[in-house]
Design an enzyme around this catalytic site. Sequence first.
Site, short mmCIF file in Angstrom:
data_model
loop_
_atom_site.label_atom_id
_atom_site.label_comp_id
_atom_site.label_asym_id
_atom_site.label_seq_id
_atom_site.Cartn_x
_atom_site.Cartn_y
_atom_site.Cartn_z
N GLU A 64 0.87 -1.18 0.00
CA GLU A 64 0.00 0.00 0.00
C GLU A 64 0.91 1.23 0.00
O GLU A 64 1.81 1.33 0.82
CB GLU A 64 -0.87 0.05 1.25
CG GLU A 64 -1.75 -1.16 1.49
CD GLU A 64 -2.38 -1.12 2.87
OE1 GLU A 64 -2.22 -0.09 3.58
OE2 GLU A 64 -3.01 -2.11 3.24
N ASP A 75 -3.81 7.91 11.32
CA ASP A 75 -2.39 7.63 11.42
C ASP A 75 -1.79 8.12 12.73
O ASP A 75 -2.03 9.24 13.16
CB ASP A 75 -1.64 8.27 10.25
CG ASP A 75 -2.08 7.73 8.92
OD1 ASP A 75 -2.30 6.52 8.85
OD2 ASP A 75 -2.23 8.51 7.96
#
Length: 283
Positions: A64, A75
């Site tokens: 990815e 994140d």
Amino acid sequence: MNSATVENAARTTGNLAGLRSVLAEAKAEGRSALVGYLPAGFPTVEAGVRAATAMIEGGCDIVEIGLPHSDPVMDGPVIQTADTIALRGGVRISDVIATVGEVHAATGAPVLCMTYWNPVDRYGQERFAADLAAVGGAGCILPDLPVEESATWRAAAEKHDLATVFVVAPSSRDERLATITAAGSGFVYAASIMGVTGTRQSVGEGARGLVERTRATTDLPVCVGLGVSSGAQAADVASFADGVIVGSAFVKRLLDAGDDLAGGLAGVRELAGELAAGVRGRR
């Protein structure tokens, strides 16, 4: 699956079909697929391509490539740091798409783009899908795109033979899981714990239950991410999931190496090998 098998599967079937083929081959071998993540443009665009290629060389089946974002929702601090470095370096969406293409061309492996929705919408949904497909991209992981608002994107993705991967979480109710998985393609990204990405001592007790509940709604492979950082953890997740997703641990190897790119690449390759051994040892 050796690198030649991965290359042949991805290049002869292309895009979404290539992703499906690699996941199916891993299942046929009685193991989970290993999925690695890195943001584009980190530590530079060129070095990011080399690092993602090293992940495949070390044992990852799928990669990815993240589209760096200034205000990430999902994140943790490690990936946020990498995103900041990439953004300060001037990374653009065109660089992200080019990274996807170069890694796929170099390895033959399926390469997806993981991105928050706003950059795709601003770039143009049809344009993004067309450009991603043109370089051999396998699809998009879209953690913050509501299924109810995804029809236009999904039509563009289907037109260009791209996977649309949605994220499910332990908080997702069974009926919500069914709605999400019915709209997705390629695989389902199961977030093993609530919270942001990052390495952890344990992946989360709810991961196995989430995989079981998700599988009850779909035939798509279910890949687990958020927290895996060692071969032992990869082996644990591989005992119940179709894929093991690792991101922050790879990013940390590059961050820890500092200006020593050769050392960082060696660290990434070494970690991929450890994780690959883990996913191959428990199914």
